[in-house]
Design an enzyme around this catalytic site. Structure first.
Site, PDB file in Angstrom:
ATOM      1  N   SER A 133      63.558  21.125  55.846  1.00 50.72           N
ATOM      2  CA  SER A 133      62.643  22.034  55.146  1.00 50.72           C
ATOM      3  C   SER A 133      61.193  21.562  55.242  1.00 50.72           C
ATOM      4  O   SER A 133      60.260  22.364  55.113  1.00 50.72           O
ATOM      5  CB  SER A 133      63.043  22.179  53.674  1.00 50.72           C
ATOM      6  OG  SER A 133      62.920  20.937  52.993  1.00 50.72           O
ATOM      7  N   SER A 134      61.001  20.254  55.472  1.00 55.34           N
ATOM      8  CA  SER A 134      59.645  19.697  55.536  1.00 55.34           C
ATOM      9  C   SER A 134      59.688  18.353  56.256  1.00 55.34           C
ATOM     10  O   SER A 134      60.747  17.887  56.673  1.00 55.34           O
ATOM     11  CB  SER A 134      59.067  19.516  54.125  1.00 55.34           C
ATOM     12  OG  SER A 134      59.834  18.565  53.389  1.00 55.34           O
TER      13      SER A 134
ATOM     14  N   SER B 160      66.248   6.315  60.378  1.00 56.84           N
ATOM     15  CA  SER B 160      66.294   5.162  59.488  1.00 56.84           C
ATOM     16  C   SER B 160      64.904   4.915  58.910  1.00 56.84           C
ATOM     17  O   SER B 160      64.126   5.848  58.687  1.00 56.84           O
ATOM     18  CB  SER B 160      66.806   3.951  60.265  1.00 56.84           C
ATOM     19  OG  SER B 160      66.934   2.823  59.439  1.00 56.84           O
TER      20      SER B 160
ATOM     21  N   TYR C 110      65.026   3.674  47.047  1.00 53.61           N
ATOM     22  CA  TYR C 110      64.955   4.354  48.347  1.00 53.61           C
ATOM     23  C   TYR C 110      65.250   3.375  49.482  1.00 53.61           C
ATOM     24  O   TYR C 110      66.037   3.674  50.393  1.00 53.61           O
ATOM     25  CB  TYR C 110      63.571   4.971  48.523  1.00 53.61           C
ATOM     26  CG  TYR C 110      63.302   5.536  49.898  1.00 53.61           C
ATOM     27  CD1 TYR C 110      63.973   6.674  50.344  1.00 53.61           C
ATOM     28  CD2 TYR C 110      62.375   4.938  50.754  1.00 53.61           C
ATOM     29  CE1 TYR C 110      63.733   7.202  51.613  1.00 53.61           C
ATOM     30  CE2 TYR C 110      62.124   5.461  52.015  1.00 53.61           C
ATOM     31  CZ  TYR C 110      62.805   6.588  52.442  1.00 53.61           C
ATOM     32  OH  TYR C 110      62.565   7.103  53.695  1.00 53.61           O
TER      33      TYR C 110
ATOM     34  N   LYS D  34      68.289   3.467  52.253  1.00 54.68           N
ATOM     35  CA  LYS D  34      68.015   3.491  53.688  1.00 54.68           C
ATOM     36  C   LYS D  34      68.710   2.328  54.401  1.00 54.68           C
ATOM     37  O   LYS D  34      69.192   2.470  55.532  1.00 54.68           O
ATOM     38  CB  LYS D  34      66.503   3.447  53.936  1.00 54.68           C
ATOM     39  CG  LYS D  34      65.827   4.793  53.888  1.00 54.68           C
ATOM     40  CD  LYS D  34      66.392   5.739  54.944  1.00 54.68           C
ATOM     41  CE  LYS D  34      65.585   6.993  55.112  1.00 54.68           C
ATOM     42  NZ  LYS D  34      66.178   7.912  56.110  1.00 54.68           N
TER      43      LYS D  34
END
Length: 299
Positions: free
Chosen positions: A11-12, A142, A157, A161
């Site tokens: 979407s972005s 990644s 986050y 990841k």
């Protein structure tokens, strides 16, 4: 060769760029996003308008990586249309910003669900088709944070990841004998062209977050953002991530790189991963399975 490709989280940001670049390269690119008729309706309409304007085969499709039925419906629709799915780009993810302690365990589970379990849901729907075909390509987006510089305030986050990267590495070895190839793209920090910080999740435990803010030097969080931005050169262009994905897809089957770095900030991940991947390669040689370093190629 024209490939049928699905890009998650399109979407972005990187996902949108990757899907558009792949379509411009002549592939059928599915830009998947959740709630395409609701919160992402504008993004879906923009994607469809762009495809029509540019006369490229870019298709928007509803897919929520946190919803197994949504994932299955999207994959079934693509395979029903084309009879195959050649490439999956695991891009869906969500960033967080704030002191790690202030994020609840439920929030960490949510971030892990998007960044890691989401890819697993997609793989469980995609891989039966790739296994039946005896070939395919998995591209994982990644992060340099997995092996490079690790600033504060991005803990949940970065942890997710790192888990995603580890999953990609394990998949690479398990899928190689089946003729399915893996490439991991490692972007560094980009401060323009993406919405990572603007859309970043924040801690639910406000009192703990406030306690950190009170204990830190004045402006600590803002100074950290500025320091990170200062590592990114003015010429850094996030569009290079999509271009690298296009190059990987175009490469000869069996000769694609395991890992590609796109890190204008040069946070050290390229150095660290070179060592890490070499150690892992040498271990496979040690146990007599160096064949797992490359996908099986018929003939």
């Amino acid at each position: 060769m024209q490939n049928i490709i699905l890009v998650t989280g399109a979407s972005s940001g990187f996902g949108r760029m990757i899907a558009r670049d792949l379509a411009h390269a002549g592939h059928v690119a599915y830009a998947s996003m959740r709630d395409a008729a609701g919160r992402n309706a504008e993004a879906a309409a923009d994607s469809d308008s762009y495809a029509q304007q540019m006369a490229i085969d870019l298709r928007t499709i509803e897919l929520d990586v946190q919803d197994e039925r949504s994932v299955a419906a999207a994959i079934d629709a693509i395979v029903a249309e084309h009879g195959r799915l050649d490439v999956i780009v695991h891009n869906a993810g969500h960033m967080t910003w704030g002191p790690s302690e202030a994020f609840t365990p439920e929030q960490l589970a949510q971030i892990y669900d998007i960044n890691v379990l989401g890819a697993q849901r997609v793989n469980r729907a995609v891989l039966p088709h790739m296994r039946a075909a005896g070939r395919g390509l998995q591209v994982w987006i990644s992060s340099s944070s997995v092996a490079g510089g690790v600033p504060p305030l991005l803990g949940p986050y970065f942890a997710a990841k790192a888990a995603m990267d580890a999953l990609a590495v394990c998949y690479a070895k398990e899928l190689a004998p089946l003729g399915i190839e893996t490439s991991i793209v490692v972007p560094g920090a980009f401060t323009t062209g993406t919405n990572h910080f603007a859309h970043a999740g924040t801690p639910d435990d406000a009192p703990v977050a406030d306690a950190y803010a009170a204990a830190w030097p004045d402006g600590f969080a803002d100074d950290m953002k500025a320091a990170l931005a200062a590592t990114v050169p003015a010429w850094a262009d996030p569009a290079t991530v999509g271009q690298k994905v296009v190059e990987i897809v175009a490469a000869e089957h069996g000769k694609r790189p395991l890992r590609v770095h796109v890190d204008p900030a040069d946070d050290g991940a390229a150095v660290s991963f070179t060592v890490i991947d070499r150690v892992r390669s040498e271990f496979l040689h040690r146990i007599g399975h160096a064949d797992l370093l490359h996908p099986h190629v018929e003939g």
